[in-house]
Design a protein around this motif. Structure first.
Motif, PDB file in Angstrom:
ATOM      1  N   PHE A   1       4.503   4.946  -6.358  1.00  0.00           N
ATOM      2  CA  PHE A   1       3.714   4.668  -7.564  1.00  0.00           C
ATOM      3  C   PHE A   1       4.172   5.520  -8.749  1.00  0.00           C
TER       4      PHE A   1
ATOM      5  N   VAL B   1       8.722   0.360   0.744  1.00  0.00           N
ATOM      6  CA  VAL B   1       7.648  -0.547   1.176  1.00  0.00           C
ATOM      7  C   VAL B   1       7.979  -1.098   2.572  1.00  0.00           C
TER       8      VAL B   1
ATOM      9  N   PHE C   1      -1.277  -2.923  -6.667  1.00  0.00           N
ATOM     10  CA  PHE C   1      -1.508  -1.480  -6.543  1.00  0.00           C
ATOM     11  C   PHE C   1      -2.964  -1.080  -6.815  1.00  0.00           C
TER      12      PHE C   1
ATOM     13  N   TRP D   1      -4.031  -3.557   2.770  1.00  0.00           N
ATOM     14  CA  TRP D   1      -2.851  -2.747   2.416  1.00  0.00           C
ATOM     15  C   TRP D   1      -1.623  -3.203   3.207  1.00  0.00           C
TER      16      TRP D   1
ATOM     17  N   TYR E   1       3.414   6.075  -0.533  1.00  0.00           N
ATOM     18  CA  TYR E   1       2.856   5.245  -1.611  1.00  0.00           C
ATOM     19  C   TYR E   1       2.774   6.032  -2.919  1.00  0.00           C
TER      20      TYR E   1
ATOM     21  N   VAL F   1      -4.328  -1.331  -3.513  1.00  0.00           N
ATOM     22  CA  VAL F   1      -3.827  -0.268  -2.630  1.00  0.00           C
ATOM     23  C   VAL F   1      -4.596   1.036  -2.892  1.00  0.00           C
TER      24      VAL F   1
ATOM     25  N   ASN G   1       6.990   1.654   4.908  1.00  0.00           N
ATOM     26  CA  ASN G   1       5.530   1.768   5.039  1.00  0.00           C
ATOM     27  C   ASN G   1       4.932   0.589   5.803  1.00  0.00           C
TER      28      ASN G   1
ATOM     29  N   MET H   1       1.588  -5.633   1.993  1.00  0.00           N
ATOM     30  CA  MET H   1       2.990  -5.167   2.003  1.00  0.00           C
ATOM     31  C   MET H   1       3.858  -6.108   2.826  1.00  0.00           C
TER      32      MET H   1
END
Ligand code: HEM
Length: 151
Positions: free
Chosen positions: A101, A131, A51, A15, A97, A54, A134, A19
């Motif tokens: 999404f 992103v 994704f 993950w 996230y 993810v 994150n 990213m």
């Protein structure tokens, strides 16, 4: 325990590493080489694939994380501070996230389908910032998780 922690760390690597690569390497390269229509199409295809990983990583992180929390530390009360920080940081990452999404990623896909590239670019910009956030938080969580027990 060994199997749990291995799955937990592999999920974090996939993950956060994914990213980091997307934000720091693929994004600037795509800006340099591709014009907006193609670049936006590229990102839809990149996210469509990434994704899936993810979702899998998040599921495994949460299952293995809480499994260890309860079986290893006997619950929240017995967990050290660095595990609480990891859990808090992890939950924030999951919320960010989910927003990415269901809101800007969905908007990006729809805008690309109707070829509204300025709008698609605006959605991509939101995704880029979130992103980036994150990725930073993920690196911090990994540092806290790995170094926490030695503090
Ligand atoms: C959201 C819920 C989460 C829970 C409940 C959780 C729980 C745990 C627990 C109990 C451990 C074992 C700690 C120890 O043995 O001392 C652990 C290890 C670890 N976690 Fe998490 N975690 C979560 C999310 C995350 C996230 C999002 C990341 C990374 C982005 C992460 C990265 C790590 C790493 C790298 C370790 C290994 C630490 C080490 O032993 O060196 N965790 N986690």
């Amino acid at each position: 325990m060994a199997f749990n922690i291995a799955l937990h760390i592999l999920s974090a690597v996939i993950w956060v590493g994914g990213m980091f690569f997307a934000h720091q390497a693929l994004r600037p390269a795509a800006v340099q080489v591709l014009e907006p229509p193609l670049r936006l199409e590229l990102w839809v295809q990149v996210f469509r694939r990434f994704f899936v990983w993810v979702w899998l990583s998040i599921s495994l992180l949460l299952i293995t994380g809480y499994w260890m929390l309860f079986s290893w530390f006997g619950g929240f009360a017995g967990a050290p501070l660095y595990v609480h920080l990891m859990q808090g940081g992890g939950l924030i990452m999951v919320c960010v996230y989910l927003f990415v999404f269901f809101v800007p990623y969905r908007g990006l896909k729809q805008s690309v389908i109707v070829q509204d590239y300025p709008k698609a670019g605006a959605y991509l910009n939101v995704i880029r910032r979130l992103v980036g956030f994150n990725t930073l938080l993920g690196l911090l969580v990994i540092t806290t998780a790995a170094a926490g027990r030695y503090l």
